[in-house]
Design a protein around this motif. Structure first.
Motif, mmCIF file in Angstrom:
data_model
loop_
_atom_site.group_PDB
_atom_site.id
_atom_site.type_symbol
_atom_site.label_atom_id
_atom_site.label_comp_id
_atom_site.label_asym_id
_atom_site.label_seq_id
_atom_site.Cartn_x
_atom_site.Cartn_y
_atom_site.Cartn_z
ATOM 1 N N GLY A 65 0.839 -1.188 0.000
ATOM 2 C CA GLY A 65 0.000 0.000 0.000
ATOM 3 C C GLY A 65 0.871 1.234 0.000
ATOM 4 O O GLY A 65 2.085 1.166 -0.227
ATOM 5 N N LYS A 66 0.269 2.361 0.271
ATOM 6 C CA LYS A 66 1.031 3.606 0.316
ATOM 7 C C LYS A 66 0.345 4.581 1.252
ATOM 8 O O LYS A 66 -0.848 4.450 1.566
ATOM 9 N N VAL A 67 1.112 5.540 1.711
ATOM 10 C CA VAL A 67 0.591 6.610 2.545
ATOM 11 C C VAL A 67 1.156 7.919 2.015
ATOM 12 O O VAL A 67 2.281 7.961 1.496
ATOM 13 N N THR A 68 0.373 8.973 2.102
ATOM 14 C CA THR A 68 0.789 10.287 1.617
ATOM 15 C C THR A 68 1.192 11.160 2.800
ATOM 16 O O THR A 68 0.481 11.221 3.809
ATOM 17 N N PRO A 76 2.833 22.171 5.172
ATOM 18 C CA PRO A 76 2.154 20.987 4.642
ATOM 19 C C PRO A 76 1.378 21.211 3.355
ATOM 20 O O PRO A 76 0.934 20.237 2.740
ATOM 21 N N ARG A 77 1.211 22.458 2.938
ATOM 22 C CA ARG A 77 0.525 22.717 1.668
ATOM 23 C C ARG A 77 1.487 22.723 0.480
ATOM 24 O O ARG A 77 1.047 22.802 -0.667
ATOM 25 N N ASP A 78 2.792 22.642 0.758
ATOM 26 C CA ASP A 78 3.790 22.789 -0.307
ATOM 27 C C ASP A 78 4.216 21.438 -0.875
ATOM 28 O O ASP A 78 5.394 21.092 -0.887
ATOM 29 N N GLY A 79 3.273 20.662 -1.346
ATOM 30 C CA GLY A 79 3.614 19.413 -2.008
ATOM 31 C C GLY A 79 3.524 18.205 -1.092
ATOM 32 O O GLY A 79 3.508 18.319 0.138
ATOM 33 N N THR A 80 3.461 17.030 -1.708
ATOM 34 C CA THR A 80 3.331 15.780 -0.957
ATOM 35 C C THR A 80 4.286 14.725 -1.497
ATOM 36 O O THR A 80 4.830 14.847 -2.597
ATOM 37 N N LEU A 81 4.459 13.678 -0.703
ATOM 38 C CA LEU A 81 5.210 12.488 -1.095
ATOM 39 C C LEU A 81 4.356 11.265 -0.809
ATOM 40 O O LEU A 81 3.571 11.254 0.140
ATOM 41 N N GLU A 82 4.532 10.236 -1.612
ATOM 42 C CA GLU A 82 3.935 8.941 -1.321
ATOM 43 C C GLU A 82 5.024 8.004 -0.816
ATOM 44 O O GLU A 82 6.115 7.946 -1.390
ATOM 45 N N LEU A 83 4.727 7.291 0.257
ATOM 46 C CA LEU A 83 5.662 6.335 0.836
ATOM 47 C C LEU A 83 5.130 4.924 0.634
ATOM 48 O O LEU A 83 3.956 4.647 0.898
ATOM 49 N N ALA A 84 5.999 4.029 0.166
ATOM 50 C CA ALA A 84 5.611 2.640 -0.090
ATOM 51 C C ALA A 84 5.558 1.860 1.221
ATOM 52 O O ALA A 84 6.470 1.945 2.049
ATOM 53 N N LEU A 85 4.488 1.083 1.400
ATOM 54 C CA LEU A 85 4.306 0.247 2.585
ATOM 55 C C LEU A 85 4.127 -1.209 2.164
ATOM 56 O O LEU A 85 3.720 -1.500 1.040
ATOM 57 N N THR A 192 16.109 12.518 9.481
ATOM 58 C CA THR A 192 15.373 11.649 10.395
ATOM 59 C C THR A 192 14.252 12.384 11.114
ATOM 60 O O THR A 192 13.227 11.781 11.453
ATOM 61 N N VAL A 193 14.416 13.672 11.357
ATOM 62 C CA VAL A 193 13.342 14.433 11.997
ATOM 63 C C VAL A 193 12.087 14.401 11.128
ATOM 64 O O VAL A 193 10.971 14.206 11.623
ATOM 65 N N ASP A 194 12.251 14.576 9.819
ATOM 66 C CA ASP A 194 11.107 14.486 8.908
ATOM 67 C C ASP A 194 10.573 13.061 8.838
ATOM 68 O O ASP A 194 9.356 12.838 8.811
ATOM 69 N N ALA A 195 11.476 12.079 8.789
ATOM 70 C CA ALA A 195 11.044 10.684 8.698
ATOM 71 C C ALA A 195 10.264 10.259 9.935
ATOM 72 O O ALA A 195 9.328 9.455 9.849
ATOM 73 N N ALA A 196 10.634 10.789 11.106
ATOM 74 C CA ALA A 196 9.898 10.463 12.327
ATOM 75 C C ALA A 196 8.488 11.041 12.287
ATOM 76 O O ALA A 196 7.530 10.420 12.771
ATOM 77 N N ARG A 197 8.336 12.203 11.696
ATOM 78 C CA ARG A 197 6.997 12.779 11.554
ATOM 79 C C ARG A 197 6.178 11.972 10.550
ATOM 80 O O ARG A 197 4.961 11.831 10.695
ATOM 81 N N ASP A 198 6.850 11.414 9.540
ATOM 82 C CA ASP A 198 6.163 10.477 8.641
ATOM 83 C C ASP A 198 5.644 9.269 9.415
ATOM 84 O O ASP A 198 4.550 8.757 9.140
ATOM 85 N N LEU A 199 6.454 8.779 10.363
ATOM 86 C CA LEU A 199 6.044 7.623 11.162
ATOM 87 C C LEU A 199 4.721 7.880 11.870
ATOM 88 O O LEU A 199 3.871 6.987 11.979
ATOM 89 N N ASP A 200 4.545 9.102 12.360
ATOM 90 C CA ASP A 200 3.310 9.378 13.086
ATOM 91 C C ASP A 200 2.109 9.413 12.148
ATOM 92 O O ASP A 200 1.010 9.006 12.530
ATOM 93 N N VAL A 201 2.323 9.894 10.921
ATOM 94 C CA VAL A 201 1.249 9.834 9.933
ATOM 95 C C VAL A 201 0.909 8.373 9.620
ATOM 96 O O VAL A 201 -0.266 7.991 9.523
ATOM 97 N N MET A 202 1.935 7.531 9.474
ATOM 98 C CA MET A 202 1.692 6.107 9.230
ATOM 99 C C MET A 202 0.911 5.482 10.373
ATOM 100 O O MET A 202 -0.024 4.698 10.157
ATOM 101 N N GLY A 368 5.238 10.899 -6.376
ATOM 102 C CA GLY A 368 4.582 9.604 -6.420
ATOM 103 C C GLY A 368 5.581 8.467 -6.313
ATOM 104 O O GLY A 368 6.791 8.656 -6.445
ATOM 105 N N LEU A 369 5.066 7.258 -6.079
ATOM 106 C CA LEU A 369 5.939 6.092 -6.010
ATOM 107 C C LEU A 369 6.540 5.806 -7.379
ATOM 108 O O LEU A 369 5.875 5.952 -8.404
#
Length: 525
Positions: A65-68, A76-85, A192-202, A368-369
């Motif tokens: 799956g994926k999460v945005t 948070p309005r300045d673009g998005t990324l999709e992360l593969a799960l 890693t600071v950004d990646a940790a915030r991604d973790l909370d979205v996941m 996107g992925l």
């Protein structure tokens, strides 16, 4: 010094807004700490849609799956990324999820899950086991340095450095610029600071109120940073192969080179006992042979399976990965024999990992992925450098590099005649990049969270045991240490004792006493 990052998962726009949002949270019954600003809450409101994993050879019982997530969590309005799960579903009554990070930095979780997911089946009685490709890694907007990979190496002759110090700095700047050109907009937001915030979205997208997490190697850094940013969202956290939170990259590089050299010496001792060892039966001579092989391939590379030059530094990277576990040593011995005797790199390249495509330029603003076959070959190395640089606030001046290069090189080569050069290049590659955050060094300490389990392995070639103890002291009373007396990088997959104690904590919340230990498993040839 950069401003300290908030430990809250959102950015408030002033006291009046804070009060209004607080009243809204009370009125709607939203969980405490959930972002309520619309630009952020939309990421927390998403749910993961699971389906068949793309690509050949994927396990049938693994779903993808994926999460945005926001490209820039501060805007948070300045673009998005999709992360593969990817996940293996709970087979019994589902209590939630356990998120797994395999380390790196720069390690893609999804392909590793496809190969090693069965290691975690003991957890699926109660939990979905989920992994991911972090931002900038694997299919999640992979970074690349393109041709810049060839500009990393510095002159071997000290006289050349003294004759043209500016040329040395220009090569480093050019390499950093090449990484920026080929990586797209994710590069400034890859730390890693950004990646940790991604973790909370996941966590929220998976429907979990708390984060249950198993992080290996670099994944322990990610887990600790998450705990510092979201202490009220910490569930059961396990950090195995504990990374340092305080040592500068220069010191990390020396420690890593020393650990890898020790593991290589143990491998050559083991290899020399076997008649099939390609380096002969004399262990001391075998060590010298490895150095000669690396030097020979650097001067005269052989073709790789992709038709590109396979250098001594490519060999160093492959051997480094293989030394993490003694169970890989027989395969490493055979791969080296094939290289030495037949000139074939096919077997040894299997240890190097990476994607299936030569360097490509990321699509600016895409997010996107990407397809698995489009992940650049240099993505693991490029992501590792980018993340480590983003996590370290120190930057040497140009004068410090040119005046001190001889001393630095001598120190790294003393630590390891095989791995020292590559480790030093990784550190120098931060020159020309923006200074990293000081959040990890300054603020990840004295955590007020539930107890977390830290596993340190005495014979770990990548994360020395002293880092486990240093990090435990830094995290404070939340840290419980399990002392694995064995060897290899991390303990969960190599020690039955560690595996059992980690599972007991994740499944039932049962922690071993702080400072308890696991004896080494019997060595297997």
């Amino acid at each position: 010094m950069p401003a300290k990052l908030s430990t809250r998962p959102t950015l408030w726009r002033g006291a009046a807004v804070t009060c209004a949002v607080g009243l809204a949270v009370i009125g709607t019954g939203l969980p405490t700490g959930r972002p309520s600003e619309p630009a952020v809450s939309r990421f927390y409101d998403q749910k993961v849609s699971w389906g068949k994993c793309p690509g050949e050879g994927m396990p049938k019982d693994m779903q993808c799956g994926k999460v945005t997530v926001p490209l820039d969590h501060d805007h948070p309005r300045d673009g998005t990324l999709e992360l593969a799960l990817a996940r293996y579903r709970a087979t019994g009554h589902r209590k939630g999820s356990v998120l797994v990070n395999f380390g790196g930095p720069g390690g893609a979780g999804v392909p590793q899950f496809a190969g090693a997911g069965k290691e975690f089946m003991s957890l699926t009685d109660d939990y979905d086991i989920v992994t991911f490709d972090p931002r900038g890694v694997g299919r999640s907007s992979p970074v690349s340095c393109g041709d810049g990979k060839e500009q990393i190496d510095l002159p071997d002759d000290p006289a050349e450095v003294r004759r043209d110090p500016q040329g040395v700095l220009d090569r480093l700047r050019d390499a950093a610029a090449a990484c920026a050109r080929h990586s797209g907009p994710v590069l400034p937001h890859i730390g890693t600071v950004d990646a940790a915030r991604d973790l909370d979205v996941m966590r929220a997208a998976l429907g979990d109120r708390k984060l249950n997490y198993l992080g290996f190697s670099y994944g322990t850094r990610l887990g600790a940073v998450y705990a510092a940013q979201f202490p009220d969202k910490v569930g059961r956290l396990v950090l195995d192969g504990v990374d340092t939170l305080t040592e500068p990259l220069t010191e990390q590089g020396v420690a890593g080179a020393e650990g890898q050299q020790k593991a290589l010496d143990e491998f050559t001792d083991w290899c020399a006992e076997d008649v099939a060892c390609p380096f002969g039966r004399d262990a001391r001579q075998a060590r010298r042979y490895v150095v000669m092989l690396v030097d020979s391939l650097d001067k005269d590379p052989v073709p790789s399976v992709f038709g590109e030059p396979f250098t001594g530094q490519d060999l160093v990277a492959a051997v480094s990965s293989a030394l993490y576990s003694k169970e890989l040593w027989p395969s490493l011995e055979r791969a080296l024999a094939t290289l030495v005797e037949d000139g074939s790199t096919h077997a040894i390249e299997a240890f190097a990992g990476g994607g299936g495509s030569p360097a490509r330029r990321a699509k600016a603003g895409d997010g996107g992925l990407v397809d698995a076959e489009d992940v650049p070959l240099d993505n693991p190395a490029a992501a590792m450098m980018a993340i480590n640089c983003a996590d370290d606030p120190d930057r040497p001046t140009g004068r410090e590099i040119t005046d001190g290069l001889d001393r630095l090189r001598a120190r790294y080569e003393e630590a390891s005649p095989v791995f020292g050069r590559q480790r030093l290049n990784e550190v120098l590659m931060c020159y020309g990049r923006p200074a990293g955050t000081d959040f990890i060094r300054e603020d990840v300490k004295d955590l007020d969270t539930p107890k977390m389990l830290l596993v340190g392995t005495r014979g770990d070639p990548a994360t020395p045991y002293r880092w486990t103890m240093e990090t435990a002291r830094r995290l404070g009373s939340s840290a419980v240490v399990l002392d694995n007396k064995g060897s290899g990088h991390t303990g969960y997959a190599s020690s039955k004792c560690v595996h059992g104690k980690v599972d007991a904590f994740l499944l039932y919340g049962t922690l071993p006493p702080d400072g308890s230990s696991c004896a080494p498993d019997e060595d297997r040839r």
